[in-house]
Design a protein around this motif. Structure first.
Motif, PDB file in Angstrom:
ATOM      1  N   VAL A 231       7.282  -8.071  -3.841  1.00 41.43           N
ATOM      2  CA  VAL A 231       5.880  -7.594  -4.265  1.00 41.43           C
ATOM      3  C   VAL A 231       6.302  -6.223  -3.601  1.00 41.43           C
ATOM      4  O   VAL A 231       6.406  -5.907  -2.324  1.00 41.43           O
ATOM      5  N   PHE A 232       5.674  -5.001  -4.300  1.00 49.02           N
ATOM      6  CA  PHE A 232       5.630  -3.613  -3.675  1.00 49.02           C
ATOM      7  C   PHE A 232       4.214  -2.989  -3.796  1.00 49.02           C
ATOM      8  O   PHE A 232       4.035  -1.874  -3.592  1.00 49.02           O
ATOM      9  N   LEU A 233       3.069  -3.890  -3.925  1.00 54.24           N
ATOM     10  CA  LEU A 233       1.945  -3.241  -3.976  1.00 54.24           C
ATOM     11  C   LEU A 233       0.888  -4.370  -3.201  1.00 54.24           C
ATOM     12  O   LEU A 233       1.352  -5.655  -3.084  1.00 54.24           O
ATOM     13  N   THR A 234      -0.211  -4.003  -2.885  1.00 54.84           N
ATOM     14  CA  THR A 234      -1.188  -4.805  -2.242  1.00 54.84           C
ATOM     15  C   THR A 234      -2.435  -4.937  -2.990  1.00 54.84           C
ATOM     16  O   THR A 234      -2.817  -3.859  -3.710  1.00 54.84           O
ATOM     17  N   ALA A 235      -3.090  -6.276  -3.321  1.00 54.76           N
ATOM     18  CA  ALA A 235      -4.325  -6.317  -4.096  1.00 54.76           C
ATOM     19  C   ALA A 235      -5.254  -6.866  -3.396  1.00 54.76           C
ATOM     20  O   ALA A 235      -5.085  -7.978  -2.550  1.00 54.76           O
ATOM     21  N   ILE A 236      -6.455  -6.028  -3.256  1.00 53.47           N
ATOM     22  CA  ILE A 236      -7.267  -6.507  -2.300  1.00 53.47           C
ATOM     23  C   ILE A 236      -8.894  -6.466  -3.114  1.00 53.47           C
ATOM     24  O   ILE A 236      -9.007  -5.594  -3.871  1.00 53.47           O
ATOM     25  N   VAL A 237      -9.477  -7.453  -2.799  1.00 53.65           N
ATOM     26  CA  VAL A 237     -10.773  -7.838  -3.604  1.00 53.65           C
ATOM     27  C   VAL A 237     -11.720  -6.719  -3.034  1.00 53.65           C
ATOM     28  O   VAL A 237     -12.144  -6.552  -2.023  1.00 53.65           O
ATOM     29  N   THR A 238     -12.472  -6.119  -4.230  1.00 54.37           N
ATOM     30  CA  THR A 238     -13.343  -5.220  -3.786  1.00 54.37           C
ATOM     31  C   THR A 238     -14.952  -5.474  -4.330  1.00 54.37           C
ATOM     32  O   THR A 238     -15.790  -5.013  -3.715  1.00 54.37           O
TER      33      THR A 238
END
Ligand SMILES: Cc1cc2nc3c(=O)[nH]c(=O)nc-3n(C[C@H](O)[C@H](O)[C@H](O)COP(=O)(O)OP(=O)(O)OC[C@H]3O[C@@H](n4cnc5c(N)ncnc54)[C@H](O)[C@@H]3O)c2cc1C
Length: 516
Positions: free
Chosen positions: A80-87
């Motif tokens: 994985v080369f991105l980060t997913a963060i809950v907003t």
């Protein structure tokens, strides 16, 4: 940057995903996946919002209700080369990779939506600095340039820093998503560290070995595996071959609006995997030893494959320009393919596209549409001799200047940065970039004398090779398909057709061996 395309999932598509996945919740600030993770599921959002960040925590895009998170690496298994963060408080469906794969075959509409979005996102991400691999090494370092070319051919998002890494003797330094550093790695080591690519045993035995993963090889792999042959495909660089680098293939049957080479070949790879063909990359074949019953193909890193039949589908490679100092400019100002990164690089610059064939025409139109001031240079008196009429009209439509009877004699610039070219006529023209589309040489040197070749190195088949079957080479049980074959039509559809036809002939040859 343009945010990656983000279509909506319909209620029925969400229901299908729910049947194959798991409903979960997450609170604001939760990380769903981060740079460097080995894997992640497809995430379909029922309620709430997620932000996608790059490795430096810059926000790239936000996804809300009925949107989904995922990119090409969901298929390839790449790190994985991105980060997913809950907003915003999140309720979502997570579909793991193994559950997603069968869905892509069973549900055509969902499959089309997901695959085209994954590909569009990969294309968009390739244009973002600081995502994916970091390659550090100067242009003068050959291994560095090989790694840059390799990343480009495999459409891996990457950043290239030309300054030499401090205190490092071995080049290049490759930094993976997540920070792991590799010094002077081989392409295979990088692929496997990224989680892509199959590890082959030191010796493999198969019914059918396909060498080369362009349209012909992929066609052969799909038909071979779907017809019950244990099929292995080895590819030295990037699955898709030349076709994978084509911006838009307009003449492939069944796609009236055209299809990008990446999408066409990406689908073919998925299809080959579906039928259990094993595509292995990057593995370069270095020799063929014909045998009685089994032929032996040796690969660069010491592996050997014993195969009852072999299909040679190694295609052809671009011709280089015979001018001094060309290597200094390659990869910086001189290119052999025009994709999204090149179009972005060349916006508002003077660009020469060299060649009179359709691939040159397509590239010139693509670059002009991206804002480049494009000139097409070709050596004949009339472009109509070599280029399709529809493309000549497109050149006019997008303001591409055409210069007949023009050949480049010298390049001028410094440190790989081009300033001008001199034509053989002596005229000097200011160009910052040159794209070369000069035809191709067959990738057959590795075969030596193992099979008969024509005077240009292309593999002879059928009557010309004294063979029993149409696509069989001078060695019984070894076939050739696609651009590598002497006399072949250098087109995608022809290559795919030959790949499938070669499999029929393999069956005939193997049946003949059994009845002997
Ligand atoms: C920019 C561009 C645009 C094009 N546009 C069109 C178009 O619009 N329509 C159309 O019909 N055709 C088009 N073509 C032509 C078409 O792409 C080719 O005819 C087709 O790709 C040939 O397929 P192939 O499988 O025979 O060979 P290739 O596509 O050349 O694939 C051969 C593969 O073998 C691999 N290989 C080579 N040596 C080895 C080795 N020793 N070991 C392992 N692997 C090896 C290579 O890395 C490569 O991936 C275009 C070509 C280019 C370059």
């Amino acid at each position: 940057m343009e945010p990656p395309a983000s279509p909506l999932l319909s209620a029925s598509q969400l229901a299908t995903l729910a049947e194959n996945g798991e409903e979960r919740t997450a609170k604001v600030g939760d990380v769903l996946y981060r740079v460097g993770d080995q894997s992640y599921p497809l995430i379909a959002i029922l309620e709430g919002e997620v932000a996608i960040l790059d490795a430096a925590d810059n926000e790239i895009v936000r996804h809300g209700e009925s949107r989904f998170l995922g990119e090409m690496n969901l298929l390839t298994g790449q790190t994985v080369f991105l980060t997913a963060i809950v907003t915003k408080p999140l309720r979502y469906i997570a579909v793991e990779r193994d559950a997603l794969r069968p869905l892509l075959f069973d549900d055509g509409l969902l499959s089309d939506l997901l695959l085209s979005t994954f590909m569009a996102r990969r294309e968009a991400l390739q244009r973002v600095e600081g995502i994916g691999l970091e390659i550090v090494g100067p242009h003068s370092s050959e291994p560095t340039m090989r790694m840059v070319d390799f990343a480009r051919a495999n459409r891996l998002p990457f950043t290239w820093k030309q300054s030499p890494p401090s205190g490092q003797a071995e080049l290049p330094l490759v930094r993976l998503p997540g920070g792991t550093e590799m010094h002077a790695p081989s392409a295979g080591e990088v692929m496997r560290a990224l989680g892509i690519g199959r590890e082959l045993a030191a010796r493999e035995e198969v019914d059918l070995l396909v060498v080369g993963g362009g349209p012909a090889g992929l066609g052969a792999a799909v038909y071979g595996a779907s017809e019950g042959l244990e099929t292995l495909l080895v590819e030295s660089t990037a699955l898709g071959g030349q076709a994978g680098s084509s911006r838009r293939i307009e003449n492939y049957l069944g796609f009236p609006a055209g299809i990008s080479g990446a999408e066409l070949t990406g689908r073919a790879v998925t299809q080959a995997r579906k039928f259990n063909a094993r595509p292995a990359t990057p593995y370069r074949a270095v020799s063929l030893e014909p045998g009685n019953g089994r032929h032996l193909v040796r690969l660069e890193e010491g592996h050997e494959i014993a195969a009852r039949s072999v299909i040679l589908a190694t295609g052809a490679q671009y011709r280089r320009l015979p001018v001094e100092g060309l290597a200094e400019y390659e990869g910086i100002s001189v290119f052999y393919a025009a994709g999204p990164p090149e179009a972005q690089l060349c916006g508002a610059s003077r660009v020469a596209v060299v060649g009179g064939g359709n691939s040159a025409g397509q590239a010139a139109v693509w670059l002009a549409r991206g804002g480049a001031l494009a000139t097409l240079l070709h050596r004949r008196a009339n472009l109509r001799e070599t280029m399709s009429a529809y493309l000549i009209q497109e050149l006019e439509r997008y303001g591409v200047a055409v210069r007949d009877s023009s050949e480049i004699g010298a390049l001028h610039g410094e440190d790989g940065i081009l300033e001008a070219v001199t034509l053989k006529s002596g005229e000097r023209l200011p160009f910052s970039f040159v794209f070369l589309f000069l035809g191709a040489l067959p990738c057959t040197e590795w075969l030596g004398d193992a099979v008969a070749r024509d005077e240009n190195g292309f593999v002879l088949t059928g009557a010309a090779a004294g063979a029993d079957y149409l696509l069989e080479t001078s060695v019984p049980g070894v076939f050739a398909a696609g651009d590598v074959r002497s006399g072949s039509t250098k087109r995608c559809a022809a290559a795919v057709g030959e790949g499938s036809m070669a499999v029929q002939l393999v069956h005939a040859r193997l049946a003949g061996q059994r009845t002997r």
